[in-house]
Design a protein around this motif. Structure first.
Motif, PDB file in Angstrom:
ATOM      1  N   LEU A  39       0.859  -1.191   0.000  1.00  6.06           N
ATOM      2  CA  LEU A  39       0.000   0.000   0.000  1.00  6.06           C
ATOM      3  C   LEU A  39       0.887   1.230   0.000  1.00  6.06           C
ATOM      4  O   LEU A  39       1.718   1.399   0.894  1.00  6.06           O
TER       5      LEU A  39
ATOM      6  N   GLU B 134       0.487   5.069   0.147  1.00  8.82           N
ATOM      7  CA  GLU B 134      -0.369   6.243   0.357  1.00  8.82           C
ATOM      8  C   GLU B 134       0.458   7.435  -0.113  1.00  8.82           C
ATOM      9  O   GLU B 134       1.341   7.899   0.586  1.00  8.82           O
TER      10      GLU B 134
ATOM     11  N   SER C  21      -0.531  10.578  -1.179  1.00  6.78           N
ATOM     12  CA  SER C  21      -0.944  11.959  -0.915  1.00  6.78           C
ATOM     13  C   SER C  21      -2.086  11.982   0.084  1.00  6.78           C
ATOM     14  O   SER C  21      -2.945  11.106   0.072  1.00  6.78           O
ATOM     15  N   ASN C  22      -2.076  12.996   0.931  1.00  6.70           N
ATOM     16  CA  ASN C  22      -3.218  13.189   1.830  1.00  6.70           C
ATOM     17  C   ASN C  22      -3.919  14.516   1.519  1.00  6.70           C
ATOM     18  O   ASN C  22      -4.636  15.048   2.350  1.00  6.70           O
TER      19      ASN C  22
ATOM     20  N   CYS D 205      -6.832  16.406  -0.121  1.00 10.65           N
ATOM     21  CA  CYS D 205      -8.190  16.013  -0.496  1.00 10.65           C
ATOM     22  C   CYS D 205      -9.022  17.263  -0.742  1.00 10.65           C
ATOM     23  O   CYS D 205      -8.937  18.233   0.007  1.00 10.65           O
TER      24      CYS D 205
ATOM     25  N   GLN E 151       2.495  15.180  -0.827  1.00  9.89           N
ATOM     26  CA  GLN E 151       2.293  14.370  -2.024  1.00  9.89           C
ATOM     27  C   GLN E 151       3.653  13.870  -2.448  1.00  9.89           C
ATOM     28  O   GLN E 151       4.573  14.660  -2.661  1.00  9.89           O
TER      29      GLN E 151
ATOM     30  N   GLN F 271      -2.976   4.904  -3.062  1.00 10.72           N
ATOM     31  CA  GLN F 271      -4.092   5.524  -2.352  1.00 10.72           C
ATOM     32  C   GLN F 271      -3.772   6.973  -2.036  1.00 10.72           C
ATOM     33  O   GLN F 271      -2.638   7.321  -1.729  1.00 10.72           O
ATOM     34  N   SER F 272      -4.820   7.795  -2.096  1.00  8.64           N
ATOM     35  CA  SER F 272      -4.653   9.220  -1.769  1.00  8.64           C
ATOM     36  C   SER F 272      -6.001   9.800  -1.368  1.00  8.64           C
ATOM     37  O   SER F 272      -7.026   9.127  -1.427  1.00  8.64           O
TER      38      SER F 272
ATOM     39  N   CYS G 122      -6.991   3.697  -5.391  1.00  4.29           N
ATOM     40  CA  CYS G 122      -7.977   4.152  -4.423  1.00  4.29           C
ATOM     41  C   CYS G 122      -7.777   5.658  -4.287  1.00  4.29           C
ATOM     42  O   CYS G 122      -7.053   6.131  -3.405  1.00  4.29           O
ATOM     43  N   VAL G 123      -8.366   6.390  -5.217  1.00  5.53           N
ATOM     44  CA  VAL G 123      -8.182   7.852  -5.250  1.00  5.53           C
ATOM     45  C   VAL G 123      -9.523   8.583  -5.313  1.00  5.53           C
ATOM     46  O   VAL G 123      -9.602   9.718  -5.776  1.00  5.53           O
TER      47      VAL G 123
END
Length: 178
Positions: free
Chosen positions: A57, A59, A61-62, A64, A84, A108-109, A146-147
């Protein structure tokens, strides 16, 4: 009081009533809990087999654009340090996953639908596919994205770039809670 430890034989999947589920989740005796674990293990092997597949997994970027009140990375949460990863960082992590013997990764982000973000994801997927091709992975790592919610056109671009699965999280709530 614990429910009986004689659980039904494994057969076709069956729906349990809310009362039955509550009884299973309320077990307290070690014997009953171990019986339930054993039946769960038997059921897993019968329906899924003994293989376990690992997936990395990343991740990346956070950031949103959504403002969902339950979410820690929502747009208006100003206490979060935003980040990012660069494409090179993402590819490096994907290579590490492939080198560890994983056959698949999830990228995912937070949710963004803007054209630069969609293009970034498309380019990252293509770069991972190129960088992870090998004798063991002739097509490169499998990629699940998962974006968040995207347009039909964006989903198609992701697929065309080499993503083969999409995880769309749908959060729910209880109407009486509002």
């Amino acid at each position: 009081m614990n429910p009986p430890t004689d659980l039904p034989d494994i057969g076709a999947p069956q729906r349990l009533s809310a009362k039955e589920l509550q009884a299973l989740l309320s077990l307290t005796s070690l014997e009953a809990i171990n019986t339930l674990r054993h039946k769960a293990h038997e059921t897993t092997l019968a329906w899924c087999g003994p293989a376990v597949y690992f997936r990395g997994l990343i991740e990346f970027s956070n950031i949103c654009h959504r403002n969902c009140l339950y979410c820690g990375i929502r747009r208006d949460n100003n206490t979060v340090a935003r980040y990012q990863l660069s494409q090179a960082e993402i590819v490096n992590q994907a290579r590490w996953c492939a080198d560890q013997g994983l056959g698949s990764v999830v990228l995912q982000s937070g949710e963004r639908q803007d054209p630069p973000f969609v293009g970034f994801v498309v380019d990252a997927v293509r770069a991972i596919k190129r960088a992870t091709r090998s004798r063991r992975l002739p097509q490169g790592l499998g990629i699940t994205l998962c974006v968040g919610e995207q347009s039909r056109e964006s989903y198609q671009r992701f697929f065309d770039a080499g993503a083969h699965r999409y995880l769309l999280r749908i959060e729910t709530s209880s109407p009486p809670a509002f």
